[in-house]
Write an enzyme that holds these catalytic residues in place. Structure first.
Site, PDB file in Angstrom:
ATOM      1  N   HIS A   1       0.837  -1.205   0.000  1.00  0.00           N
ATOM      2  CA  HIS A   1       0.000   0.000   0.000  1.00  0.00           C
ATOM      3  C   HIS A   1       0.870   1.253   0.000  1.00  0.00           C
ATOM      4  CE1 HIS A   1      -3.245  -2.775   0.937  1.00  0.00           C
ATOM      5  NE2 HIS A   1      -4.126  -1.789   0.935  1.00  0.00           N
TER       6      HIS A   1
ATOM      7  N   HIS B   1       1.293  -3.105   9.337  1.00  0.00           N
ATOM      8  CA  HIS B   1       2.720  -2.965   9.041  1.00  0.00           C
ATOM      9  C   HIS B   1       3.492  -2.369  10.198  1.00  0.00           C
ATOM     10  CE1 HIS B   1       2.760  -4.179   4.845  1.00  0.00           C
ATOM     11  NE2 HIS B   1       1.636  -3.503   4.673  1.00  0.00           N
TER      12      HIS B   1
END
Length: 252
Positions: free
Chosen positions: A163, A207
């Site tokens: 992303h 993340h």
């Protein structure tokens, strides 16, 4: 190319503020955060998640082509370069993920709180991982249902962040390609959007800061090359001066 590299490098440093600050401040992800704030972050991250990411990509390609106003041949070349830059980043991300095999923060949390060993989790097929997440969290009231669904849909590895690579690539492309045209508002909005996407990946437990740092650096390398190629094969990025425009008009 040196000018483009300096420009995109400065923009990359600005993007790195988000993960570096999170890392140096000792920030640690927790699942029990404000639900409204998390939901806002979720919708930001969805602008990159499929299928919305495809719409975002097409819209941004169209906007770049309009801003640069290249002729048909140059526009097609630019479109190809933009697509290659984004796809190359996503391809590199997939290869690195399989080699590094770093767990996501929420998976590490599942190991600590629900006794789901990380190694065992990632040895399962993706569909089975999704089912395991759903089963382990069915009675977990701290986790909103939409976040549980998000985790179930994304059970891959963490390093680096796909992303972030997508959003950072577009923000850096804006700096590399649109700065000569003085598209300051477009550049600012894309930089803010990229920072918001990066923040959302941290806050949603998807993340670690290092994942964002690696993704940004990879994006910088690919985008710098793409911008140089665009300048070389698609024509000058800056608008023609007034004098040249008048000469062209008289020549017609």
């Amino acid at each position: 190319m040196l000018t483009i590299a300096k420009r995109t490098a400065f923009a990359a440093l600005l993007l790195l503020i988000v993960p570096v600050f999170a890392m140096l401040s000792g920030w640690v992800w927790r699942p029990d955060q404000d639900a409204l704030w998390l939901k806002m972050m979720y919708w930001i991250t969805e602008t990159v998640t499929q299928p919305w990411g495809i719409i975002t990509h097409v819209a941004l390609v169209g906007w770049f082509l309009w801003c640069l106003r290249f002729r048909l041949k140059a526009a097609l070349a630019l479109f190809t370069l933009l697509a290659i830059a984004i796809l190359a980043g996503q391809g590199a991300k997939s290869v690195i993920k399989e080699q590094v095999r770093a767990p996501r923060p929420y998976v590490a949390w599942l190991e600590k709180t629900h006794n789901v060993p990380v190694e065992q989790f990632y040895n399962l097929k993706r569909k089975v991982r999704s089912q395991l997440v759903a089963r382990q969290l069915q009675d977990e009231t701290r986790i909103p249902s939409w976040l549980r669904a998000h985790w179930q849909n994304d059970t891959g590895f963490a390093f680096p962040s796909g992303h972030t690579m997508f959003a950072a690539s577009w923000a850096l492309l804006a700096v590399g390609l649109l700065w000569p045209r003085r598209r300051i508002i477009s550049i600012s909005l894309l930089m803010l959007w990229a920072c918001a996407v990066m923040s959302s990946r941290l806050l949603l437990g998807m993340h670690w800061p290092r994942d964002l740092i690696a993704a940004t650096l990879i994006s910088w390398l690919l985008v710098t090359l793409a911008c140089w190629l665009a300048q070389r094969f698609c024509g000058p990025l800056a608008p023609p001066c007034k004098e040249q425009t008048e000469i062209d008009k008289r020549a017609r």
